[in-house]
Design a protein around this motif. Structure first.
Motif, PDB file in Angstrom:
ATOM      1  N   GLY A 102       0.812  -1.213   0.000  1.00 51.15           N
ATOM      2  CA  GLY A 102       0.000   0.000   0.000  1.00 51.15           C
ATOM      3  C   GLY A 102       0.843   1.260   0.000  1.00 51.15           C
ATOM      4  O   GLY A 102       2.027   1.244  -0.336  1.00 51.15           O
ATOM      5  N   ARG A 130       0.209   3.746   2.795  1.00 53.12           N
ATOM      6  CA  ARG A 130      -0.003   4.429   4.083  1.00 53.12           C
ATOM      7  C   ARG A 130       1.305   4.694   4.812  1.00 53.12           C
ATOM      8  O   ARG A 130       1.493   5.736   5.425  1.00 53.12           O
ATOM      9  N   THR A 146      -1.269   1.359  -6.881  1.00 49.95           N
ATOM     10  CA  THR A 146      -1.544   0.774  -5.571  1.00 49.95           C
ATOM     11  C   THR A 146      -2.816   1.344  -4.954  1.00 49.95           C
ATOM     12  O   THR A 146      -3.672   0.603  -4.445  1.00 49.95           O
ATOM     13  N   ASP A 147      -2.954   2.654  -5.005  1.00 53.20           N
ATOM     14  CA  ASP A 147      -4.141   3.295  -4.439  1.00 53.20           C
ATOM     15  C   ASP A 147      -5.404   2.911  -5.206  1.00 53.20           C
ATOM     16  O   ASP A 147      -6.486   2.783  -4.616  1.00 53.20           O
ATOM     17  N   GLY A 167      -6.246  -0.793  -3.990  1.00 55.06           N
ATOM     18  CA  GLY A 167      -6.558  -0.807  -2.570  1.00 55.06           C
ATOM     19  C   GLY A 167      -6.447  -2.148  -1.881  1.00 55.06           C
ATOM     20  O   GLY A 167      -7.172  -2.409  -0.904  1.00 55.06           O
ATOM     21  N   GLU A 191      -5.690  -1.837   1.906  1.00 58.23           N
ATOM     22  CA  GLU A 191      -6.641  -1.129   2.762  1.00 58.23           C
ATOM     23  C   GLU A 191      -7.510  -2.112   3.551  1.00 58.23           C
ATOM     24  O   GLU A 191      -7.737  -3.239   3.104  1.00 58.23           O
ATOM     25  N   PRO A 192      -8.026  -1.693   4.717  1.00 58.89           N
ATOM     26  CA  PRO A 192      -8.915  -2.571   5.493  1.00 58.89           C
ATOM     27  C   PRO A 192     -10.171  -2.920   4.694  1.00 58.89           C
ATOM     28  O   PRO A 192     -10.653  -2.123   3.890  1.00 58.89           O
ATOM     29  N   PRO A 197     -11.000  -4.988  -1.224  1.00 61.20           N
ATOM     30  CA  PRO A 197     -10.280  -4.080  -2.136  1.00 61.20           C
ATOM     31  C   PRO A 197     -11.266  -3.369  -3.062  1.00 61.20           C
ATOM     32  O   PRO A 197     -12.448  -3.736  -3.154  1.00 61.20           O
ATOM     33  N   ARG A 198     -10.794  -2.372  -3.774  1.00 66.93           N
ATOM     34  CA  ARG A 198     -11.651  -1.590  -4.665  1.00 66.93           C
ATOM     35  C   ARG A 198     -12.125  -2.396  -5.873  1.00 66.93           C
ATOM     36  O   ARG A 198     -13.043  -1.975  -6.580  1.00 66.93           O
TER      37      ARG A 198
END
Length: 270
Positions: A88, A90, A108-109, A112, A115-116, A119-120
């Motif tokens: 990620g 962060r 990466t963004d 996702g 991310e918790p 994913p997207r």
């Protein structure tokens, strides 16, 4: 066979002609068999992908994912891409943040995976978001096979707006330019900066970019390029300087060829 962009001439004239025919050309390109196959496959399959490992294990999915961010050259670097996606952005020491090319962080963004929660890839509209980007960038790649400068101009038209309207502080915007190889090249050419200056300390590079932009473009921050008119002026400046540099190289080559051809008669004293 895929549709190939039609670019009868390069430089400023080619840019005007391209924009006048862009809608028709992109429509024809998007109907190319391989583009249709790849985007249909992605839209059908990506919703089942929940981990980075699954994505990099499917070469067809990965090809579209990387192509959508201009990273097609990394198709065989699955281990690198998987690590980038899993770490990620962060943490400051995440690999995507440590790589100088900001396109890895954008990839990466977009997905996702770090991310918790889900994913997207599971979001409605995500697949179309990626395939739309893929079509645009694949057209740019095909355009670059005809004229690399026009490809860089199209890339700038797309990427620059995202940066100059981001609301980020001025230095951050410049660092994003410097971390985007195609955009960086356009700015170096448009501002007449030698590629070798990239060997300088990063802060000196920043100062050089800012000073050159102020003196040559008459801007104090990149946000001054936010208007469509100013952005177009900048692209045309790049194309003009690139064209002049090309003419100079061609002229130098012609002079050298003439000297070489005349060398035997000179040595004979005739």
């Amino acid at each position: 066979m895929n549709f190939q962009p039609i670019v009868p001439v390069g430089g400023l004239t080619g840019w005007v002609l391209l924009n006048n025919t862009l809608e028709r050309q992109t429509e024809a390109f998007n109907k190319s068999p391989s583009i249709v196959r790849d985007t249909d496959y992605f839209e059908q399959k990506i919703g089942d992908i929940r981990m980075a490992e699954q994505l990099v294990s499917d070469r067809r999915l990965l090809s579209v994912a990387l192509g959508a961010f201009g990273l097609s050259d990394d198709l065989n670097s699955q281990a690198l891409i998987q690590r980038v996606l899993e770490e990620g952005t962060r943490d400051d020491d995440a690999l995507a943040n440590r790589l100088t090319d900001e396109r890895y962080a954008k990839l990466t963004d977009a997905f996702g995976f770090a991310e918790p929660g889900l994913p997207r890839t599971r979001l409605e509209g995500f697949a179309r978001e990626i395939t739309d980007r893929f079509r645009r960038l694949e057209f740019e790649v095909a355009l670059g096979q005809q004229d690399e400068s026009l490809r860089l101009a199209m890339n700038t038209q797309r990427e620059l707006q995202d940066i100059v309207t981001s609301g980020e502080d001025p230095d951050t915007q410049w660092f994003r330019i410097m971390g985007n190889p195609p955009l960086r090249k356009v700015f170096e050419v448009a501002l007449g900066l030698p590629v070798s200056f990239g060997q300088l300390d990063i802060d000196r590079q920043l100062d050089t970019f800012k000073a050159a932009a102020s003196s040559q473009l008459g801007i104090e921050t990149l946000s001054d390029l936010a208007s469509e008119e100013r952005g177009e002026e900048f692209i045309r400046r790049f194309l003009l300087r690139d064209q002049i540099a090309s003419f100079q190289v061609q002229s130098s080559g012609a002079i050298a060829l003439t000297l070489l051809q005349s060398a035997p008669s000179i040595f004979r004293g005739t």
